[in-house]
Design a protein around this motif. Sequence first.
Motif, PDB file in Angstrom:
ATOM      1  N   VAL A 212      96.542 -10.420  64.985  1.00 22.58           N
ATOM      2  CA  VAL A 212      97.901  -9.899  64.846  1.00 22.58           C
ATOM      3  C   VAL A 212      98.909 -11.036  64.905  1.00 22.58           C
ATOM      4  CG1 VAL A 212      99.689  -8.556  66.006  1.00 22.58           C
ATOM      5  CG2 VAL A 212      97.431  -7.571  65.682  1.00 22.58           C
ATOM      6  N   GLY A 213      98.682 -11.980  65.800  1.00 23.71           N
ATOM      7  CA  GLY A 213      99.577 -13.134  65.899  1.00 23.71           C
ATOM      8  C   GLY A 213      99.635 -13.927  64.612  1.00 23.71           C
ATOM      9  N   GLU A 214      98.483 -14.114  63.971  1.00 23.57           N
ATOM     10  CA  GLU A 214      98.463 -14.821  62.689  1.00 23.57           C
ATOM     11  C   GLU A 214      99.250 -14.059  61.634  1.00 23.57           C
ATOM     12  OE1 GLU A 214      94.337 -15.190  61.871  1.00 23.57           O
ATOM     13  OE2 GLU A 214      93.957 -16.686  63.442  1.00 23.57           O
ATOM     14  N   GLY A 215      99.113 -12.733  61.640  1.00 20.47           N
ATOM     15  CA  GLY A 215      99.872 -11.918  60.694  1.00 20.47           C
ATOM     16  C   GLY A 215     101.368 -11.996  60.935  1.00 20.47           C
ATOM     17  N   ILE A 216     101.776 -12.020  62.201  1.00 21.79           N
ATOM     18  CA  ILE A 216     103.197 -12.097  62.527  1.00 21.79           C
ATOM     19  C   ILE A 216     103.776 -13.447  62.102  1.00 21.79           C
ATOM     20  CG2 ILE A 216     104.854 -12.191  64.436  1.00 21.79           C
ATOM     21  CD1 ILE A 216     103.235 -10.058  65.837  1.00 21.79           C
ATOM     22  N   VAL A 217     103.005 -14.517  62.253  1.00 20.75           N
ATOM     23  CA  VAL A 217     103.465 -15.834  61.803  1.00 20.75           C
ATOM     24  C   VAL A 217     103.695 -15.829  60.285  1.00 20.75           C
ATOM     25  CG1 VAL A 217     102.813 -18.254  61.521  1.00 20.75           C
ATOM     26  CG2 VAL A 217     102.425 -17.110  63.704  1.00 20.75           C
TER      27      VAL A 217
END
Length: 202
Positions: free
Chosen positions: A162-167
């Motif tokens: 999810v963090g990668e997607g938010i970035v």
Amino acid sequence: MSYLGIGVSPGNIPVCQGTNMKVVDRRVRIVEVVLRCLICGLGVLAAVLIGTDSQVKEIFSISKKARFTDMKALVFLVLANGIAAAYSLVQVARCVVGLVRGSVLFNKPLAWAIFSGDQAMAYLTVAAVAAAAQSSVFAKLGQQELQWMKICNMYGQFCNQVGEGIVSALIVSVGMVFLSCISAFSLFRLYGGNKCKNNAMW
């Protein structure tokens, strides 16, 4: 001396320079195409990373699956990035056609439509990233006052993806903000061109 296709004579009288305007327009259009392609690709990437993310955790012999649909902010983020990617793809096609034809944007209604669309996409993507980031902070750090658990301690792989997607979505939102500035430049330059023409009549 010239700026944005408008020259200034020694007598400080504005003089239109169509050739310079075409050069500036072509450079702006190339930057716009690059940005829109970047937004399209990263928007799809963000939607795929978050939309396909899931992790199963067994708690006291009970399987619990974490999915992006469990957080409404992530659903909003996936939808926003999907819309931004589709919108950018359409705009890329428009820019490519303009570059091939070598045409300069002089249509005010179309310029207003592009400006309004870019503004809407910028607000949409920024709002989606802000909402998802806030929810992710709660998932990562928890909230002792409300007795909210640190979900990421249990679903580490899910949170990392999810963090990668938010970035990726953050880069999309920043790109949309820059594009809204470019479309504003393209729009209000047309009104500057009218002023130049009016002054040239005197």
